[in-house]
Design a protein around this motif. Structure first.
Motif, mmCIF file in Angstrom:
data_model
loop_
_atom_site.group_PDB
_atom_site.id
_atom_site.type_symbol
_atom_site.label_atom_id
_atom_site.label_comp_id
_atom_site.label_asym_id
_atom_site.label_seq_id
_atom_site.Cartn_x
_atom_site.Cartn_y
_atom_site.Cartn_z
ATOM 1 N N PRO A 109 0.759 -1.203 -0.012
ATOM 2 C CA PRO A 109 0.007 -0.023 -0.006
ATOM 3 C C PRO A 109 0.837 1.297 0.010
ATOM 4 O O PRO A 109 1.880 1.091 0.380
ATOM 5 C CB PRO A 109 -0.853 -0.221 1.464
ATOM 6 C CG PRO A 109 -0.869 -1.511 1.273
ATOM 7 C CD PRO A 109 0.529 -2.130 1.133
ATOM 8 N N ASP A 110 0.399 2.358 -0.455
ATOM 9 C CA ASP A 110 1.027 3.474 -0.580
ATOM 10 C C ASP A 110 1.916 3.853 0.582
ATOM 11 O O ASP A 110 2.830 4.456 0.217
ATOM 12 C CB ASP A 110 -0.025 4.880 -0.991
ATOM 13 C CG ASP A 110 -0.858 4.525 -2.436
ATOM 14 O OD1 ASP A 110 -0.507 3.523 -2.902
ATOM 15 O OD2 ASP A 110 -1.565 5.351 -2.470
ATOM 16 N N HIS A 111 1.253 3.949 1.797
ATOM 17 C CA HIS A 111 2.016 4.428 2.844
ATOM 18 C C HIS A 111 3.348 3.558 3.156
ATOM 19 O O HIS A 111 4.148 4.208 3.805
ATOM 20 C CB HIS A 111 1.158 4.275 4.170
ATOM 21 C CG HIS A 111 0.891 3.238 4.580
ATOM 22 N ND1 HIS A 111 -0.148 2.357 3.996
ATOM 23 C CD2 HIS A 111 1.332 2.368 5.979
ATOM 24 C CE1 HIS A 111 -0.307 1.077 4.798
ATOM 25 N NE2 HIS A 111 0.567 1.156 5.634
ATOM 26 N N THR A 112 3.658 2.359 2.623
ATOM 27 C CA THR A 112 4.643 1.594 2.733
ATOM 28 C C THR A 112 5.548 1.562 1.763
ATOM 29 O O THR A 112 6.407 0.511 1.557
ATOM 30 C CB THR A 112 4.257 0.174 3.497
ATOM 31 O OG1 THR A 112 3.093 -0.433 2.850
ATOM 32 C CG2 THR A 112 3.685 0.491 4.912
ATOM 33 N N HIS A 113 5.470 2.340 0.689
ATOM 34 C CA HIS A 113 6.512 2.388 -0.561
ATOM 35 C C HIS A 113 7.632 2.776 -0.002
ATOM 36 O O HIS A 113 8.904 2.508 -0.537
ATOM 37 C CB HIS A 113 5.842 3.138 -1.866
ATOM 38 C CG HIS A 113 5.006 2.554 -2.257
ATOM 39 N ND1 HIS A 113 4.093 2.964 -3.537
ATOM 40 C CD2 HIS A 113 3.923 1.664 -2.007
ATOM 41 C CE1 HIS A 113 3.154 2.536 -4.003
ATOM 42 N NE2 HIS A 113 2.912 1.238 -3.055
ATOM 43 N N MET A 133 4.185 5.997 -6.566
ATOM 44 C CA MET A 133 5.795 5.889 -6.167
ATOM 45 C C MET A 133 5.688 6.293 -4.407
ATOM 46 O O MET A 133 6.289 5.239 -3.807
ATOM 47 C CB MET A 133 6.406 7.112 -6.764
ATOM 48 C CG MET A 133 7.934 7.004 -6.575
ATOM 49 S SD MET A 133 8.500 7.850 -7.941
ATOM 50 C CE MET A 133 10.380 8.222 -7.077
ATOM 51 N N ALA A 134 5.125 7.171 -3.972
ATOM 52 C CA ALA A 134 5.041 6.990 -2.457
ATOM 53 C C ALA A 134 3.882 7.920 -1.994
ATOM 54 O O ALA A 134 2.915 8.266 -2.721
ATOM 55 C CB ALA A 134 6.463 7.872 -2.024
ATOM 56 N N GLU A 139 8.433 12.427 -0.057
ATOM 57 C CA GLU A 139 8.928 10.992 -0.195
ATOM 58 C C GLU A 139 9.464 10.750 -1.726
ATOM 59 O O GLU A 139 10.544 10.031 -1.960
ATOM 60 C CB GLU A 139 8.170 10.063 0.305
ATOM 61 C CG GLU A 139 7.653 10.088 1.878
ATOM 62 C CD GLU A 139 6.388 8.882 2.009
ATOM 63 O OE1 GLU A 139 6.311 8.797 3.330
ATOM 64 O OE2 GLU A 139 5.924 8.407 1.147
ATOM 65 N N VAL A 140 8.653 11.224 -2.616
ATOM 66 C CA VAL A 140 8.825 10.986 -3.869
ATOM 67 C C VAL A 140 10.197 11.622 -4.292
ATOM 68 O O VAL A 140 10.911 10.923 -5.218
ATOM 69 C CB VAL A 140 7.852 11.544 -4.925
ATOM 70 C CG1 VAL A 140 8.203 11.595 -6.355
ATOM 71 C CG2 VAL A 140 6.458 10.847 -4.560
ATOM 72 N N ARG A 141 10.305 12.810 -3.812
ATOM 73 C CA ARG A 141 11.576 13.558 -4.339
ATOM 74 C C ARG A 141 12.861 13.082 -3.654
ATOM 75 O O ARG A 141 13.855 12.652 -4.346
ATOM 76 C CB ARG A 141 11.593 15.024 -3.821
ATOM 77 C CG ARG A 141 12.825 15.774 -4.028
ATOM 78 C CD ARG A 141 12.752 16.030 -5.742
ATOM 79 N NE ARG A 141 11.825 16.950 -6.229
ATOM 80 C CZ ARG A 141 11.584 17.992 -6.161
ATOM 81 N NH1 ARG A 141 12.829 18.790 -5.960
ATOM 82 N NH2 ARG A 141 10.630 18.677 -6.920
ATOM 83 N N SER A 393 4.551 11.608 -10.399
ATOM 84 C CA SER A 393 4.122 11.288 -9.198
ATOM 85 C C SER A 393 3.930 12.625 -8.126
ATOM 86 O O SER A 393 2.971 12.728 -7.530
ATOM 87 C CB SER A 393 5.136 10.299 -8.614
ATOM 88 O OG SER A 393 4.599 9.161 -9.267
ATOM 89 N N GLU A 394 4.831 13.591 -8.146
ATOM 90 C CA GLU A 394 4.903 14.749 -7.413
ATOM 91 C C GLU A 394 3.571 15.532 -7.832
ATOM 92 O O GLU A 394 2.684 16.038 -6.910
ATOM 93 C CB GLU A 394 6.085 15.677 -7.322
ATOM 94 C CG GLU A 394 7.258 14.842 -6.837
ATOM 95 C CD GLU A 394 8.485 15.613 -6.932
ATOM 96 O OE1 GLU A 394 8.189 17.104 -7.110
ATOM 97 O OE2 GLU A 394 9.619 15.447 -6.748
#
Length: 441
Positions: A109-113, A133-134, A139-141, A393-394
């Protein structure tokens, strides 16, 4: 076989040690298999979306480790790959298998990428990660920067990028078939969101490690709603802000891939959003956002609209446009292109009578997963590597940020600052619960 479990104390020691390695500047050389060799791949999250990703690489590469917090959902994968080592905690897996793994797939799930991806890339492991991605822009950056720093082969799970129809749509725009494009509308026709609240706390299933499922996010007890469904697991997490990113995170990277690719977009300078009353905990059933992109050396400025709306944006009805499967409308100086993953049409029809499509210039994909495995073996970057998919993603997450912040802001991508709306600040960064703070900066 039951996955290996890790004690709370061991987990914190392992995570702290790995996190320290990252921030002390550790930058190992990535391992690259020869073109004819098979990669040794570890897969984190092997139920749900993880099944497709496992199928995508399992036929051609060596699956050496499997990790999932739910033995029951992971059972079929365990049966298919009996020689792979089984784990419940990816930190133990990466610690144990560091010298036996070339690449890692994250399908959680998204919160654990973010955490498993950062640990794996810190170790110099190539990474395939599910969209978006995140869980936050920050997080993505961080993931994008680390992948570039360590020269890793990456791929974001935007599988539709390999579809021939998307290639043809991109060629139409890049060749100037509808002239200069100044505005784009993209949407997902959906009313999903605002999931049912929990009605009672129940015992955690014996096969599920709930603490590991929660990971770095806000802790909530295991509960069910009025339908008897898990409030969060196995799927409703997607529509709770602490764990998911709603339909925008679910579909945004897939659909916005079309205009991003066609128009060479990167970072917006302005973000706006509107919609129904904001719920602090749950994602909305509809939402309208827009992004302003500055001109570059290939085109003028572009306004990109993204919305979650049943039947799509109002402009479709206004202009009498219909096309089954459509999700994107390009508005150009010479006409319009309505397209989706499997269809496309130019408007107005009488302006394009006798029109000949431009010569195909985008090569067929050898397969979305093969792009990545080939890249891991040194054969050039995959098409959705993080240099491309990170900014996308950002942008997706910035739309969510503006909605949750109650309005728009000017965006400074170089500093990750939203100007003109202080309410946006908390949603740009991530707060990790105690024991998971090693990546906080």
């Amino acid at each position: 076989m039951t996955a290996q479990r890790i004690t709370r104390r061991e987990a914190l020691q392992t995570t702290a040690a790995l996190g320290a390695g990252l921030w002390l500047g550790s930058s190992p050389q990535p391992t690259r298999a020869a073109a004819n060799d098979k990669l040794n791949v570890a897969v984190i999250g092997i139920g749900g979306r993880g099944v497709a990703n496992l199928n995508g690489v399992g036929k051609t590469e060596n699956i050496v480790a499997l990790c999932d917090v739910d033995d029951k959902r992971a059972g079929k994968a365990y049966e298919r790959f009996p020689k792979a080592k089984k784990y419940a905690d990816y930190r133990r897996m990466l610690d144990d298998m560091e010298n036996q793994i070339d690449a890692v797939i994250v399908s959680t799930p998204d919160h654990t990428h973010f955490h498993p991806s950062m640990i794996a890339m810190t170790m110099g492991k190539h990474l395939y990660c599910e969209k978006p991605m995140a869980h936050s822009v920050w997080e993505v950056r961080e993931m994008t920067k680390l992948a570039a720093k360590n020269n890793l082969a990456t791929q974001l799970g935007m599988q539709r990028h390999a579809l021939a129809n998307m290639h043809r749509a991109v060629e139409l725009i890049k060749s100037g078939s509808i002239g200069d494009v100044s505005e784009v509308y993209s949407w997902i026709s959906s009313t999903r969101g605002m999931p049912a609240q929990p009605v009672k706390t129940v015992p955690v299933p014996e096969t599920l490690d709930w603490d590991l499922w929660i990971g770095p996010a806000k802790f909530r007890p295991y509960a069910v709603n009025s339908k008897g469904e898990g409030t969060l697991a196995p799927y409703n997490w997607r529509f709770w802000w602490d764990y998911g990113t709603g339909e925008t995170g679910n579909w945004g990277c897939h659909i916005l891939d079309i205009p991003y690719w066609a128009l060479d977009l990167k970072y917006p300078t302005r973000v706006d959003a509107s919609g129904p009353k904001i719920d602090a905990e749950r994602t909305p059933t509809e939402m309208l956002t827009s992004f302003d992109f500055p001109a570059n050396d290939k085109r003028g400025p572009v306004k990109l609209h993204w919305s979650q709306q049943k039947n799509g944006p109002a402009i479709l009805k206004e202009k009498g446009l219909k096309l089954k499967g459509a999700n994107t409308l390009f508005v150009g100086s010479k006409g319009m292109l309505l397209t989706g993953f499997g269809s496309l049409k130019l408007f107005p029809g009488d302006s394009f009578e006798g029109f000949k499509s431009p010569k195909a210039t985008i090569p067929d994909s050898p397969g979305f997963y093969k792009e990545w495995t080939d890249a891991c073996k040194g054969e050039g970057p995959a098409t959705c590597n993080f240099d491309y998919s990170g900014p996308l993603s950002e942008t997706v997450l910035l739309g969510n940020t503006a909605f949750r912040a109650g309005g728009g802001f000017d965006w400074d991508a170089s500093t990750l600052k939203a100007k003109g709306n202080e309410s946006a600040k908390p949603y740009l960064h991530s707060e990790f619960r105690k024991g998971w703070e090693e990546f906080t900066s």
